[in-house]
Scaffold this active site. Structure first.
Site, PDB file in Angstrom:
ATOM      1  N   ARG A 254       0.824  -1.219   0.000  1.00 25.56           N
ATOM      2  CA  ARG A 254       0.000   0.000   0.000  1.00 25.56           C
ATOM      3  C   ARG A 254       0.854   1.264   0.000  1.00 25.56           C
ATOM      4  O   ARG A 254       0.584   2.209   0.721  1.00 25.56           O
ATOM      5  CB  ARG A 254      -0.924   0.003   1.215  1.00 25.56           C
ATOM      6  CG  ARG A 254      -1.922  -1.133   1.195  1.00 25.56           C
ATOM      7  CD  ARG A 254      -2.836  -1.055   2.376  1.00 25.56           C
ATOM      8  NE  ARG A 254      -3.741  -2.191   2.398  1.00 25.56           N
ATOM      9  CZ  ARG A 254      -4.549  -2.455   3.389  1.00 25.56           C
ATOM     10  NH1 ARG A 254      -4.576  -1.675   4.465  1.00 25.56           N
ATOM     11  NH2 ARG A 254      -5.341  -3.503   3.343  1.00 25.56           N
ATOM     12  N   CYS A 255       1.868   1.261  -0.830  1.00 27.50           N
ATOM     13  CA  CYS A 255       2.844   2.344  -0.878  1.00 27.50           C
ATOM     14  C   CYS A 255       2.788   3.005  -2.252  1.00 27.50           C
ATOM     15  O   CYS A 255       2.442   2.358  -3.243  1.00 27.50           O
ATOM     16  CB  CYS A 255       4.235   1.744  -0.626  1.00 27.50           C
ATOM     17  SG  CYS A 255       5.616   2.889  -0.781  1.00 27.50           S
ATOM     18  N   GLY A 256       3.146   4.259  -2.323  1.00 21.62           N
ATOM     19  CA  GLY A 256       3.226   4.923  -3.612  1.00 21.62           C
ATOM     20  C   GLY A 256       4.242   4.275  -4.534  1.00 21.62           C
ATOM     21  O   GLY A 256       4.165   4.419  -5.755  1.00 21.62           O
TER      22      GLY A 256
END
Length: 162
Positions: free
Chosen positions: A34-36
């Site tokens: 769930r990271c950019g």
């Protein structure tokens, strides 16, 4: 020698070590769903596919230390990686890469300086460490460095036979 003897567990919870990859060049990456930077999974998989037959593997280590961006269970992480990005490279158990509970593997990895001469803590998700076939840590690339950056590709190719 190097990182090969450090005990690990697979994402499925089975005992393992990087000795299973002795003789291969590795790109060790702390990952998060769930990271950019999560789209880097696609580039990591392409690297893995491109060089696997020459003795190379990406290995992923989920980590929830940066903004809680890897909260899932092992099963959820595995499902996300395979269905969203087609990940086939080996994934290991969720670990800590910084702080007092830093995994011994990352104690070894973080002793190596990046191109800017800085060793120490992992900055964020998707920091990459290049490990030679003999287990020696030989390179470090910060999170914002794309897996297909010329410096990463050149460093990998420099370590591979033929």
């Amino acid at each position: 020698m190097g990182v090969h003897g450090i005990p690990l567990r697979t994402l499925a919870g089975q005992p393992a070590s990087l000795a299973d990859f002795a003789g291969k060049v590795l790109l060790v990456v702390n990952v998060a769903s769930r990271c950019g930077l999560t789209p880097q999974y696609a580039g990591l998989q392409r690297l893995h596919d491109r060089y696997a037959d020459r003795g190379f593997s990406v290995v992923g280590f989920p980590c929830n230390q940066f903004g809680g961006q890897e909260p899932g269970s092992a099963e959820e992480i595995g499902r996300f990686c395979s269905t969203t990005y087609g990940v086939t490279f080996p994934m290991f158990e969720k670990i800590e890469v910084n702080g007092p509970r830093r995994h011994p593997l990352y104690a070894e990895l973080t002793a190596v300086a990046s191109a800017d001469g800085q060793a120490g803590d992992v900055q964020w998700n998707f920091e990459k460490f290049l490990v030679a076939a003999d287990g020696a840590v030989i390179g470090r690339f910060r999170p914002g460095v794309d897996p297909h950056d010329d410096a990463v590709v050149a460093a990998i190719e420099d370590q591979l036979p033929g």
